[in-house]
Design a protein around this motif. Structure first.
Motif, PDB file in Angstrom:
ATOM      1  N   GLU A  73     -11.161   5.516   1.327  1.00 45.11           N
ATOM      2  CA  GLU A  73     -12.543   5.821   1.681  1.00 45.11           C
ATOM      3  C   GLU A  73     -12.714   6.042   3.176  1.00 45.11           C
ATOM      4  O   GLU A  73     -13.499   6.894   3.597  1.00 45.11           O
ATOM      5  CB  GLU A  73     -13.468   4.685   1.216  1.00 45.11           C
ATOM      6  CG  GLU A  73     -13.792   4.705  -0.261  1.00 45.11           C
ATOM      7  CD  GLU A  73     -12.651   4.187  -1.117  1.00 45.11           C
ATOM      8  OE1 GLU A  73     -11.687   3.610  -0.559  1.00 45.11           O
ATOM      9  OE2 GLU A  73     -12.713   4.348  -2.348  1.00 45.11           O
ATOM     10  N   ALA A 119     -19.280   5.732  -1.551  1.00 41.05           N
ATOM     11  CA  ALA A 119     -18.290   4.669  -1.438  1.00 41.05           C
ATOM     12  C   ALA A 119     -18.934   3.295  -1.319  1.00 41.05           C
ATOM     13  O   ALA A 119     -18.284   2.275  -1.569  1.00 41.05           O
ATOM     14  CB  ALA A 119     -17.383   4.920  -0.239  1.00 41.05           C
ATOM     15  N   ALA A 166     -18.034  -0.031   1.802  1.00 35.19           N
ATOM     16  CA  ALA A 166     -16.660   0.351   1.478  1.00 35.19           C
ATOM     17  C   ALA A 166     -15.646  -0.174   2.467  1.00 35.19           C
ATOM     18  O   ALA A 166     -14.507  -0.448   2.111  1.00 35.19           O
ATOM     19  CB  ALA A 166     -16.559   1.880   1.406  1.00 35.19           C
ATOM     20  N   ASN A 225     -14.960   6.977  -6.095  1.00 37.66           N
ATOM     21  CA  ASN A 225     -14.070   7.210  -4.963  1.00 37.66           C
ATOM     22  C   ASN A 225     -14.136   8.687  -4.594  1.00 37.66           C
ATOM     23  O   ASN A 225     -13.691   9.537  -5.368  1.00 37.66           O
ATOM     24  CB  ASN A 225     -12.635   6.824  -5.319  1.00 37.66           C
ATOM     25  CG  ASN A 225     -12.523   5.359  -5.710  1.00 37.66           C
ATOM     26  OD1 ASN A 225     -12.864   4.483  -4.939  1.00 37.66           O
ATOM     27  ND2 ASN A 225     -12.067   5.105  -6.922  1.00 37.66           N
TER      28      ASN A 225
END
Length: 423
Positions: A102, A133, A179, A305
């Motif tokens: 990410e 994310a 993330a 993702n």
């Protein structure tokens, strides 16, 4: 699966290299090796950012050059952008960027104008990958567009966690809200299943004044199935390649990285994913995790993702197109051949599937949609035409890897928390 040319094998542009972009210390990443092999077998020159010269990716026969650049993923964006531009100058010609985490996907999206000269990548709303994310950002997008997701709360203080605990139905799941915190100071290590109110309040005492977690309803594995969608979309958010599959085993059990999976046709799920991508206007590669809840008949989106997933080589169509090949073909102006996905094909990650198999036998969990027999098997690490990454993985994995698997096994046996490893 959608495309432009039916039944024609993909012909890649060998004048445009690919660059694997990864930030952070995770040298045993089979997804990067898979991407190097996938494009390298088509004659595409492949480059990769690696932690050191002795990673499995660096040992692949299909890698033209490894750029050794140890990072944490927490560096200032300007530092990472300058590092990428420096690598671009050393490659000496435009290259397709292939992010494997990410941090890399978000950095590329948020600095498109800076990177557009020496690199090729799908153009996207700069703010969208970071929002996708983020667990909170994804949940908000699901609510906005009518996509099912687990019921969730986003407490801002210990008092709000206490109020949640008084009303919640346990067990619940705790995840980091954003993330990138896993490379800094995460509140929880991945996905943590919390069995009791007392357990939640005990953990929460260490989360600080601003907890930074999402508390989610637990979808019991006895009433659920884990599904995967991998796809690549063009600038109009139309699918260039779209695949569906079912996850049979993961490590750590039931909450981690895919260890064993099958390609399974699921038109309903493919349509759900394509409509959601169209609504949010995303372009590029996606890797989705969804859980089908048998109690209400809904596919609930757990993770988005905005980049290649580690298990992407599970999916390939009859014309030899996977999502990485689809992106490279499209960005270089080549047609993306159509073809049916390889239903029944199996993917196995050798170093984690054996412990996962033992854990799943103990739990009694089965996946009803997995075929009784595989139509073929793709191994994550071993390949007859490229054996060194497998041997390098073994050399790096055996001692520390065995210790890590043992620790995770003890955790799962205690029944307290289940920890997810990054895909």
């Amino acid at each position: 699966m959608a495309g432009n040319t039916v039944g024609v094998p993909c012909q890649a542009d060998r004048d445009v290299p690919g660059l694997i972009v990864k930030f952070g210390d995770y040298p045993l990443h089979h997804g990067g090796v898979g991407a190097i092999r996938s494009l390298g077998r088509l004659g595409v020159p492949m480059y990769a950012i690696t932690e050191d010269p002795y990673t499995p990716a660096a040992s692949s026969r299909y890698l033209t050059r490894a750029f050794v650049w140890p990072t944490t993923g927490a560096e200032e964006p300007a530092h990472l952008v300058e590092g990428l531009l420096r690598i671009g100058r050393r490659i000496g010609r435009p290259a397709v960027l292939i992010p494997t985490d990410e941090e890399a996907a978000v950095l590329i999206a948020e600095h498109q104008d800076d990177l557009a000269g020496p690199f090729l990548f799908p153009r996207v709303d700069p703010a969208l990958p970071r929002r996708l994310a983020s667990k909170q950002g994804l949940h908000e997008l699901c609510v906005e567009h009518g996509v099912a997701s687990p019921t969730a709360a986003f407490p801002e203080s210990y008092e709000e966690i206490t109020a949640f605990a008084d009303e919640a139905r346990f067990p619940v799941v705790a995840k980091n809200r954003e993330a990138f915190v896993r490379r800094r100071r995460p509140a929880v290590n991945g996905t943590t299943r919390i069995a009791t109110r007392e357990g939640l309040l005990t953990l929460a005492r260490d989360w600080g004044e601003r907890p930074g977690v999402i508390l989610q309803e637990y979808l019991p594995r006895e009433e659920a199935e884990d599904w995967i969608v991998h796809a690549c979309f063009d600038a109009d958010s139309a699918p260039l390649a779209l695949f569906t599959g079912v996850k049979v085993r993961s490590w750590p059990p039931h909450a981690g990285m895919t260890a064993n999976a099958y390609v399974v046709d699921n038109p309903e799920l493919a349509d759900l994913a394509a409509r959601f991508i169209k609504q949010i206007g995303f372009s590029g590669i996606i890797d989705l995790d969804l859980r089908f809840d048998r109690r209400d008949g809904q596919y609930k989106l757990l993770d988005f993702n905005p980049r290649m997933g580690a298990q992407f080589r599970l999916f390939e169509n009859e014309s030899g197109v996977d999502v990485v090949r689809a992106m490279h073909l499209h960005l270089t102006g080549r047609p993306v051949p159509e073809g049916e996905q390889r239903a029944g094909h199996r993917y196995v990650v050798e170093n984690i599937d054996l412990p996962a198999l033992l854990a799943y036998r103990r739990s009694g969990y089965t996946t009803p949609h997995a075929p009784a027999r595989a139509s073929g098997t793709e191994l994550a690490w071993f390949a007859g035409d490229d054996p060194l990454p497998f041997l390098t993985m073994l050399a790096r994995f055996v001692r520390p890897g065995a210790k890590h698997l043992y620790q995770l096994w003890r955790t799962s046996r205690r029944g307290g928390s289940t920890i997810t490893t990054t895909k």
